[in-house]
Design a protein around this motif. Structure first.
Motif, PDB file in Angstrom:
ATOM      1  N   ARG A 147      33.040  11.788 -28.765  1.00 52.39           N
ATOM      2  CA  ARG A 147      31.666  12.274 -28.949  1.00 52.39           C
ATOM      3  C   ARG A 147      31.329  13.374 -27.933  1.00 52.39           C
ATOM      4  O   ARG A 147      31.360  13.105 -26.736  1.00 52.39           O
ATOM      5  CB  ARG A 147      30.690  11.092 -28.795  1.00 52.39           C
ATOM      6  CG  ARG A 147      30.860  10.065 -29.900  1.00 52.39           C
ATOM      7  CD  ARG A 147      30.273   8.722 -29.539  1.00 52.39           C
ATOM      8  NE  ARG A 147      30.595   7.759 -30.577  1.00 52.39           N
ATOM      9  CZ  ARG A 147      29.731   7.305 -31.467  1.00 52.39           C
ATOM     10  NH1 ARG A 147      28.479   7.683 -31.444  1.00 52.39           N
ATOM     11  NH2 ARG A 147      30.116   6.432 -32.380  1.00 52.39           N
ATOM     12  N   PRO A 148      30.955  14.553 -28.403  1.00 51.44           N
ATOM     13  CA  PRO A 148      30.676  15.637 -27.459  1.00 51.44           C
ATOM     14  C   PRO A 148      29.237  15.632 -26.928  1.00 51.44           C
ATOM     15  O   PRO A 148      28.291  15.380 -27.679  1.00 51.44           O
ATOM     16  CB  PRO A 148      30.905  16.909 -28.294  1.00 51.44           C
ATOM     17  CG  PRO A 148      31.478  16.451 -29.602  1.00 51.44           C
ATOM     18  CD  PRO A 148      31.035  15.036 -29.793  1.00 51.44           C
ATOM     19  N   VAL A 149      29.119  15.917 -25.637  1.00 50.93           N
ATOM     20  CA  VAL A 149      27.824  16.232 -25.014  1.00 50.93           C
ATOM     21  C   VAL A 149      27.998  17.653 -24.473  1.00 50.93           C
ATOM     22  O   VAL A 149      28.794  17.882 -23.565  1.00 50.93           O
ATOM     23  CB  VAL A 149      27.475  15.244 -23.884  1.00 50.93           C
ATOM     24  CG1 VAL A 149      26.295  15.752 -23.058  1.00 50.93           C
ATOM     25  CG2 VAL A 149      27.154  13.871 -24.461  1.00 50.93           C
ATOM     26  N   VAL A 150      27.294  18.581 -25.080  1.00 49.74           N
ATOM     27  CA  VAL A 150      27.570  19.991 -24.817  1.00 49.74           C
ATOM     28  C   VAL A 150      26.398  20.666 -24.109  1.00 49.74           C
ATOM     29  O   VAL A 150      25.287  20.695 -24.629  1.00 49.74           O
ATOM     30  CB  VAL A 150      27.867  20.717 -26.158  1.00 49.74           C
ATOM     31  CG1 VAL A 150      28.202  22.180 -25.908  1.00 49.74           C
ATOM     32  CG2 VAL A 150      28.978  20.020 -26.918  1.00 49.74           C
ATOM     33  N   GLY A 151      26.706  21.190 -22.926  1.00 49.78           N
ATOM     34  CA  GLY A 151      25.680  21.948 -22.205  1.00 49.78           C
ATOM     35  C   GLY A 151      25.921  23.434 -22.362  1.00 49.78           C
ATOM     36  O   GLY A 151      25.050  24.246 -22.086  1.00 49.78           O
ATOM     37  N   THR A 152      27.128  23.781 -22.813  1.00 49.92           N
ATOM     38  CA  THR A 152      27.487  25.189 -23.008  1.00 49.92           C
ATOM     39  C   THR A 152      26.507  25.821 -23.993  1.00 49.92           C
ATOM     40  O   THR A 152      26.226  25.247 -25.041  1.00 49.92           O
ATOM     41  CB  THR A 152      28.933  25.269 -23.567  1.00 49.92           C
ATOM     42  OG1 THR A 152      29.766  24.547 -22.674  1.00 49.92           O
ATOM     43  CG2 THR A 152      29.397  26.705 -23.690  1.00 49.92           C
ATOM     44  N   THR A 153      26.024  27.005 -23.645  1.00 47.45           N
ATOM     45  CA  THR A 153      25.034  27.657 -24.511  1.00 47.45           C
ATOM     46  C   THR A 153      25.680  28.837 -25.237  1.00 47.45           C
ATOM     47  O   THR A 153      26.753  29.291 -24.865  1.00 47.45           O
ATOM     48  CB  THR A 153      23.847  28.163 -23.670  1.00 47.45           C
ATOM     49  OG1 THR A 153      24.363  28.983 -22.615  1.00 47.45           O
ATOM     50  CG2 THR A 153      23.063  27.012 -23.079  1.00 47.45           C
ATOM     51  N   GLY A 154      25.001  29.291 -26.273  1.00 42.75           N
ATOM     52  CA  GLY A 154      25.458  30.495 -26.981  1.00 42.75           C
ATOM     53  C   GLY A 154      26.118  30.216 -28.317  1.00 42.75           C
ATOM     54  O   GLY A 154      26.730  31.109 -28.895  1.00 42.75           O
ATOM     55  N   PHE A 155      26.009  28.984 -28.855  1.00 44.59           N
ATOM     56  CA  PHE A 155      26.564  28.684 -30.172  1.00 44.59           C
ATOM     57  C   PHE A 155      25.706  29.381 -31.239  1.00 44.59           C
ATOM     58  O   PHE A 155      24.490  29.491 -31.100  1.00 44.59           O
ATOM     59  CB  PHE A 155      26.549  27.175 -30.450  1.00 44.59           C
ATOM     60  CG  PHE A 155      27.582  26.382 -29.691  1.00 44.59           C
ATOM     61  CD1 PHE A 155      28.269  26.931 -28.615  1.00 44.59           C
ATOM     62  CD2 PHE A 155      27.876  25.072 -30.048  1.00 44.59           C
ATOM     63  CE1 PHE A 155      29.219  26.202 -27.915  1.00 44.59           C
ATOM     64  CE2 PHE A 155      28.824  24.331 -29.356  1.00 44.59           C
ATOM     65  CZ  PHE A 155      29.490  24.896 -28.286  1.00 44.59           C
ATOM     66  N   THR A 156      26.354  29.825 -32.327  1.00 40.70           N
ATOM     67  CA  THR A 156      25.608  30.466 -33.412  1.00 40.70           C
ATOM     68  C   THR A 156      25.031  29.383 -34.337  1.00 40.70           C
ATOM     69  O   THR A 156      25.505  28.241 -34.347  1.00 40.70           O
ATOM     70  CB  THR A 156      26.510  31.385 -34.253  1.00 40.70           C
ATOM     71  OG1 THR A 156      27.509  30.572 -34.896  1.00 40.70           O
ATOM     72  CG2 THR A 156      27.187  32.444 -33.394  1.00 40.70           C
ATOM     73  N   GLU A 157      24.045  29.785 -35.156  1.00 40.87           N
ATOM     74  CA  GLU A 157      23.444  28.872 -36.141  1.00 40.87           C
ATOM     75  C   GLU A 157      24.532  28.313 -37.056  1.00 40.87           C
ATOM     76  O   GLU A 157      24.533  27.140 -37.411  1.00 40.87           O
ATOM     77  CB  GLU A 157      22.403  29.621 -36.981  1.00 40.87           C
ATOM     78  CG  GLU A 157      21.108  29.916 -36.249  1.00 40.87           C
ATOM     79  CD  GLU A 157      20.326  28.654 -35.896  1.00 40.87           C
ATOM     80  OE1 GLU A 157      20.279  27.739 -36.738  1.00 40.87           O
ATOM     81  OE2 GLU A 157      19.787  28.573 -34.784  1.00 40.87           O
ATOM     82  N   GLU A 158      25.446  29.200 -37.447  1.00 43.13           N
ATOM     83  CA  GLU A 158      26.533  28.806 -38.360  1.00 43.13           C
ATOM     84  C   GLU A 158      27.425  27.739 -37.712  1.00 43.13           C
ATOM     85  O   GLU A 158      27.801  26.757 -38.348  1.00 43.13           O
ATOM     86  CB  GLU A 158      27.352  30.054 -38.668  1.00 43.13           C
ATOM     87  CG  GLU A 158      28.048  30.038 -40.006  1.00 43.13           C
ATOM     88  CD  GLU A 158      28.659  31.405 -40.269  1.00 43.13           C
ATOM     89  OE1 GLU A 158      29.893  31.483 -40.281  1.00 43.13           O
ATOM     90  OE2 GLU A 158      27.888  32.388 -40.395  1.00 43.13           O
TER      91      GLU A 158
END
Ligand code: NAP
Length: 266
Positions: free
Chosen positions: A95-106
Motif C-alpha cells: 500500500r503506497p503512502v505518497v508525499g511526492t508531488t507533481g503527479f498528473t490527473e491522468e
C-alpha cells in the motif's frame, strides 16, 4: 497492536530522512528496507546520518518488493520515480503512502483504478502538515463568501515542480464551491510574461522559490473594502511527520486511493 512494515523510497532525501526517524520512533511501525537509485546491497546504517539503522538498500524495485515483506511504501522521491514506485507497489500488493508531488490527473486516475481493482489503500497527500490541511479547508469555507482569490505558495529553491501540489489542491477545493469568475480586469494585459502567475479556473497561483524557505502558502481573498488572508508555514520537515504516520495507519484500513489528507482528518 499490529506492527506495520514499511519500505521508504527517497530515504536519503530531506523528507525521506525525517520519515526514517519517524518510523524508527513509532512503536507500531517497523522499517523493513529502503528503495534508492544508489548504494545497492549496502545497509542504510553504512550511510551518514543513519547509524544503527540496519535495513537493506535496494535499487531494483521488483527485487525489493519481492524479497522484502512489507505492508506500506512511503514514497518521497521525484514525480517520475514516485509514479513508477506507486504503481509497482500496488502491483505487489503493497500500500503506497505518497508525499511526492507533481503527479498528473491522468496518472492519479490510473492509480485510483489500479488501487480499486486490487482493493488496496493508497494515499497520495501533497501536504502532510495538519495545519496546511486546515488552511485548505478554511480557504474552501471562505470561498463560499469571497469570489476573488489569489494563491501565493512559497518554497525552497530545490523544489522541482511549480505550482506546488498544495496550491493546485487548494485551487481545486476553492473551484468546487466558489461561484465561477474570471478575475482581474477583463482587458488585463501582461507586459511581462508570467506577471499574473498561473491561471486555474479564473484564479491565479503565484510560485515563489527562495533559499531559506521550507513550505508556505498564503490564500488571499478580496472583496469591497476588505481582504482575508489565510496562511500556513512549515518551518521544518518534522512538521509533516505526524501526518505521514496517520496516513500509514489509515492506508491499512482503506481499499481505494485517497488524494489529500483533508479526506482523512475529521
Ligand atoms: P529530496 O531531498 O531531493 O529527496 C528526494 C530523494 O529521492 C533523494 O534522496 C533522491 O536521491 C531520491 N531519488 C531520486 N530518484 C530516485 C529513484 N529513482 N529511486 C529512489 N530514490 C530516488 O526532496 P525532498 O525535499 O525530500 O522532497 C521529496 C518529494 O516530497 C518531492 O516531490 C517534494 O515535492 C515532496 N514533498 C512533499 C511534502 C508533503 O507534505 N507531501 C512536503 C515536502 C516535500 P538523489 O539525491 O541521489 O537524487
Amino acid at each position: 497492536m499490529e506492527t506495520i512494515k514499511v519500505i521508504i523510497a527517497g530515504a536519503r532525501g530531506r523528507m525521506g530522512k525525517e520519515a526514517v526517524y519517524m518510523v524508527q520512533k513509532a512503536e507500531n511501525l517497523q522499517l523493513a528496507a529502503v528503495l534508492d537509485h544508489k548504494y545497492n546491497g549496502q545497509m542504510l546504517s553504512e550511510l551518514e546520518g543513519f547509524a544503527g539503522i540496519d535495513v537493506p538498500i535496494f535499487t531494483n524495485i521488483n527485487e525489493c518488493f519481492s524479497e522484502v515483506e512489507a505492508d506500506v511504501l512511503i514514497d518521497l522521491t521525484t514525480p517520475e520515480t514516485g509514479y513508477i514506485h506507486t504503481k509497482t507497489a500496488l502491483e505487489h500488493n503493497i500500500r503506497p503512502v505518497v508525499g511526492t508531488t507533481g503527479f498528473t490527473e491522468e496518472q492519479l486516475k490510473e492509480l485510483k483504478e489500479l488501487a480499486e481493482e486490487k482493493r488496496l489503500g493508497c494515499i497520495i497527500a501533497p501536504n502532510f502538515a495538519v495545519g496546511a490541511v486546515l488552511m485548505m479547508k478554511f480557504s474552501e469555507m471562505a470561498a463560499k463568501y469571497f469570489q476573488d482569490v489569489e494563491i501565493i505558495e512559497l518554497h525552497h529553491d530545490k523544489k522541482l515542480d511549480a505550482p506546488s501540489g498544495t496550491a493546485v489542491k487548494t485551487a481545486q477545493m476553492i473551484a468546487g464551491v466558489r461561484e465561477a469568475k474570471q478575475q482581474g480586469h477583463p482587458e488585463e494585459k501582461e507586459t511581462m510574461k508570467g506577471a499574473r502567475g498561473a491561471e486555474m479556473e479564473g484564479m491565479h497561483i503565484h510560485s515563489v522559490r527562495l533559499p531559506g524557505l521550507i513550505a508556505h502558502q498564503q490564500v488571499m481573498f478580496g472583496a469591497d473594502g476588505q481582504t482575508l488572508t489565510i496562511r500556513h508555514d512549515s518551518y521544518n520537515r518534522a512538521s509533516f511527520m505526524s501526518g505521514v504516520k496517520v496516513c500509514v495507519e489509515t492506508v491499512m484500513k482503506v481499499e481505494t486511493l485517497i488524494y489529500g489528507m483533508e479526506n482523512i482528518l475529521d
